[in-house]
Design an enzyme around this catalytic site. Structure first.
Site, PDB file in Angstrom:
ATOM      1  N   ARG A   1       0.969  -1.266  -0.120  1.00 49.94           N
ATOM      2  CA  ARG A   1       0.159  -0.026  -0.020  1.00 49.94           C
ATOM      3  C   ARG A   1       0.914   1.291  -0.051  1.00 49.94           C
ATOM      4  O   ARG A   1       0.434   2.246   0.759  1.00 49.94           O
ATOM      5  CB  ARG A   1      -0.951  -0.149   1.250  1.00 49.94           C
TER       6      ARG A   1
ATOM      7  N   SER B   1     -11.106   0.866   3.821  1.00 46.65           N
ATOM      8  CA  SER B   1     -10.187   0.796   4.851  1.00 46.65           C
ATOM      9  C   SER B   1      -9.736   1.950   5.498  1.00 46.65           C
ATOM     10  O   SER B   1      -9.117   2.541   4.854  1.00 46.65           O
ATOM     11  CB  SER B   1      -9.183  -0.187   4.596  1.00 46.65           C
TER      12      SER B   1
ATOM     13  N   GLU C   1      -4.735   5.186   6.914  1.00 43.14           N
ATOM     14  CA  GLU C   1      -4.571   4.873   5.486  1.00 43.14           C
ATOM     15  C   GLU C   1      -4.805   6.263   4.502  1.00 43.14           C
ATOM     16  O   GLU C   1      -4.435   6.703   3.646  1.00 43.14           O
ATOM     17  CB  GLU C   1      -5.369   3.654   4.917  1.00 43.14           C
TER      18      GLU C   1
HETATM   19  P1  NAP Z   1     -10.454  -9.850   5.193  1.00 45.30           P
HETATM   20  O1  NAP Z   1     -10.909 -10.975   4.256  1.00 45.30           O
HETATM   21  O2  NAP Z   1     -11.570  -9.868   6.345  1.00 45.30           O
HETATM   22  O3  NAP Z   1      -9.192 -10.387   5.951  1.00 45.30           O
HETATM   23  C1  NAP Z   1      -8.848  -9.403   6.973  1.00 45.30           C
HETATM   24  C2  NAP Z   1      -7.178  -8.949   6.636  1.00 45.30           C
HETATM   25  O4  NAP Z   1      -6.406 -10.274   6.533  1.00 45.30           O
HETATM   26  C3  NAP Z   1      -7.243  -8.508   5.135  1.00 45.30           C
HETATM   27  O5  NAP Z   1      -6.856  -7.074   5.260  1.00 45.30           O
HETATM   28  C4  NAP Z   1      -6.048  -9.080   4.564  1.00 45.30           C
HETATM   29  O6  NAP Z   1      -4.737  -8.524   4.220  1.00 45.30           O
HETATM   30  C5  NAP Z   1      -5.563 -10.222   5.286  1.00 45.30           C
HETATM   31  N1  NAP Z   1      -5.883 -11.570   4.766  1.00 45.30           N
HETATM   32  C6  NAP Z   1      -6.980 -12.245   4.552  1.00 45.30           C
HETATM   33  N2  NAP Z   1      -6.738 -13.317   3.880  1.00 45.30           N
HETATM   34  C7  NAP Z   1      -5.529 -13.480   3.539  1.00 45.30           C
HETATM   35  C8  NAP Z   1      -4.646 -14.398   2.838  1.00 45.30           C
HETATM   36  N3  NAP Z   1      -5.101 -15.544   2.185  1.00 45.30           N
HETATM   37  N4  NAP Z   1      -3.485 -13.880   2.733  1.00 45.30           N
HETATM   38  C9  NAP Z   1      -2.912 -12.937   3.426  1.00 45.30           C
HETATM   39  N5  NAP Z   1      -3.646 -11.761   3.983  1.00 45.30           N
HETATM   40  C10 NAP Z   1      -4.998 -12.191   4.242  1.00 45.30           C
HETATM   41  O7  NAP Z   1     -10.410  -8.542   4.468  1.00 45.30           O
HETATM   42  P2  NAP Z   1     -11.577  -7.500   4.092  1.00 45.30           P
HETATM   43  O8  NAP Z   1     -11.291  -6.325   5.057  1.00 45.30           O
HETATM   44  O9  NAP Z   1     -12.860  -8.108   3.737  1.00 45.30           O
HETATM   45  O10 NAP Z   1     -10.952  -6.982   2.647  1.00 45.30           O
HETATM   46  C11 NAP Z   1     -10.692  -7.632   1.613  1.00 45.30           C
HETATM   47  C12 NAP Z   1      -9.593  -7.431   0.793  1.00 45.30           C
HETATM   48  O11 NAP Z   1     -10.061  -6.037   0.072  1.00 45.30           O
HETATM   49  C13 NAP Z   1      -8.348  -7.081   1.221  1.00 45.30           C
HETATM   50  O12 NAP Z   1      -7.445  -7.591   0.789  1.00 45.30           O
HETATM   51  C14 NAP Z   1      -8.401  -5.549   1.564  1.00 45.30           C
HETATM   52  O13 NAP Z   1      -6.911  -5.319   1.695  1.00 45.30           O
HETATM   53  C15 NAP Z   1      -8.957  -5.284   0.335  1.00 45.30           C
HETATM   54  N6  NAP Z   1      -9.277  -3.818   0.401  1.00 45.30           N
HETATM   55  C16 NAP Z   1      -8.646  -2.696  -0.096  1.00 45.30           C
HETATM   56  C17 NAP Z   1      -8.838  -1.377   0.054  1.00 45.30           C
HETATM   57  C18 NAP Z   1      -7.968  -0.671  -0.617  1.00 45.30           C
HETATM   58  O14 NAP Z   1      -6.900  -0.976  -1.347  1.00 45.30           O
HETATM   59  N7  NAP Z   1      -7.923   0.677  -0.330  1.00 45.30           N
HETATM   60  C19 NAP Z   1      -9.970  -1.175   0.506  1.00 45.30           C
HETATM   61  C20 NAP Z   1     -10.842  -2.079   1.114  1.00 45.30           C
HETATM   62  C21 NAP Z   1     -10.500  -3.408   1.017  1.00 45.30           C
HETATM   63  P3  NAP Z   1      -4.678  -7.541   2.859  1.00 45.30           P
HETATM   64  O15 NAP Z   1      -5.525  -6.219   3.118  1.00 45.30           O
HETATM   65  O16 NAP Z   1      -3.398  -7.263   3.003  1.00 45.30           O
HETATM   66  O17 NAP Z   1      -5.118  -8.325   1.754  1.00 45.30           O
END
Ligand code: NAP
Length: 348
Positions: free
Chosen positions: A171, A248, A344
């Site tokens: 990020r 986020s 963020e």
């Molecule tokens: P989630 O599935 O509830 O998981 C919680 C956190 O655990 C995530 O933030 C993710 O990290 C990490 N995670 C889950 N499974 C993983 C795996 N197999 N390997 C490595 N890391 C894992 O997450 P959520 O909040 O619903 O979000 C889903 C995805 O959307 C995430 O990747 C999140 O980063 C992304 N997202 C991005 C933005 C943005 O770029 N602005 C905004 C909203 C959501 P990571 O965040 O590193 O993937």
């Protein structure tokens, strides 16, 4: 006529423009000066110290307004998307910085160029995507990035940044590392992506795998992965048009292995994801939930009930309200886990 307008080098500069409807958190604030940029020439015409301080606004989805902005806000509205070439390994696709990110992703998929589907429904613009190296469900935009063009607002020259020059991190990019996302030194005008012809689905995240499973899809194509991700996101994340938010709100903290082991000993449910450098990524949303903030409000701002990582404006919140809530969450997570959460979004 439209053609005549595009040839106009200097954009209209409006005064005292209301920003509350231009950011997805819907916080109050005005810009002393505001210009919509539709062409590289318009941008170059503002490459002048008279127009500082300046701040670059894309989709306004990653922004916390803490008051008025006493400078020039540049709203990047440059459009256009096209395939610029291909080779044995990939298609190369270019888009203007002002293109809506999600619309662009859907357009690439409709053209038959997979590769961006895991980044479906991320709010914001194409130009903002490389700045924080947007990522979701195991894919970062850096992995599909080829190059970008940006205007150096000190000289008016256009500079090309390749992948190495962008210094992408988790990020993170050179634009954040050097503070250019705040001072507007380099303004991104267009981005070129490299979409691989040898494509395999990336469904390593539990939510995506179970959504595909529920749909009875064992070997998804890119459009099916996108549809699954869109469904998951729509279930978990609030629509800013209904409930203002900035996605986020905190980065997932990355800690050393010893800290992760210590925390896991006292909190067996702690989600931990090993990083290539030996450190460990923790889930900020889980920490916030454990600290008691999921679905909890402080005045008119709160942490979303379905995903504790999302800070929402319940109606009438100000930047000061958001800061107060942010600090309360940071304090409680630190008290419970000894882990610092960093926000963020950008605070202009
Ligand atoms: P989630 O599935 O509830 O998981 C919680 C956190 O655990 C995530 O933030 C993710 O990290 C990490 N995670 C889950 N499974 C993983 C795996 N197999 N390997 C490595 N890391 C894992 O997450 P959520 O909040 O619903 O979000 C889903 C995805 O959307 C995430 O990747 C999140 O980063 C992304 N997202 C991005 C933005 C943005 O770029 N602005 C905004 C909203 C959501 P990571 O965040 O590193 O993937």
């Amino acid at each position: 006529m439209a053609a005549g307008r595009l040839m106009t080098p200097s954009p209209l500069i409006e005064r005292d423009v209301d920003l509350s409807t231009r950011t997805t958190l819907a916080l109050p604030g005005h810009a002393a000066r505001f210009a919509e940029i539709n062409s590289a020439d318009q941008l170059r015409s503002l490459a002048d110290d008279r127009y500082t301080p300046r701040f670059v606004l894309g989709g306004g989805s990653n922004l916390v307004l803490t008051g008025d902005f006493d400078g020039l806000m540049l709203h990047m509205a440059m459009r256009g998307r096209e395939r610029v070439g291909d080779d044995a390994g990939a298609w190369y696709v270019r888009a203007g910085a002002g293109e809506n990110w999600h619309d662009f992703v859907l357009w690439t998929l409709a053209q038959g160029w997979p590769g961006l589907e895991n980044l479906s429904l991320i709010p914001g613009t194409v130009g903002a995507a490389p700045i924080q190296n947007i990522g979701a469900y195991g894919l970062e935009v850096a992995e599909r990035f080829h190059s970008l063009s940006a205007c150096d607002m000190r000289s008016g020259e256009f500079v090309r940044f390749d992948r190495e020059a962008c210094r992408f991190g988790y990020r993170d990019s050179v634009f954040k590392q050097e503070g250019w996302h705040v001072d507007g030194r380099f303004v991104i005008t267009e981005v070129t992506f490299r979409l691989p012809k040898a494509w395999t689905p990336l469904a390593c995240y539990a939510d995506v795998a179970s959504e595909l499973d529920a749909r009875g899809i064992a070997a998804p194509d890119a459009q099916q992965v996108a549809a699954a991700i869109i469904a998951v996101r729509q279930r978990k994340l609030p629509d800013p048009a209904q409930l203002p938010n900035a996605g986020s709100f905190f980065h997932n903290p990355i800690v050393d292995a010893a800290t992760a082991d210590r925390l896991r000993a006292t909190h067996p449910g702690l989600p931990c994801y090993a990083q290539p450098d030996g450190r460990v990524k923790l889930a900020a949303g889980w920490l916030i939930e454990q600290a008691g903030w999921k679905g909890r409000n402080l005045g008119t701002a709160g942490m979303y009930e379905k995903q504790a990582l999302v800070l929402v404006n319940r109606g009438g919140a100000t930047g000061a309200d958001v800061l107060e809530l942010m600090q309360a969450v940071q304090r409680d997570v630190h008290a419970g886990f000894g882990v610092a959460l960093t926000p963020e979004p950008i605070f202009p």
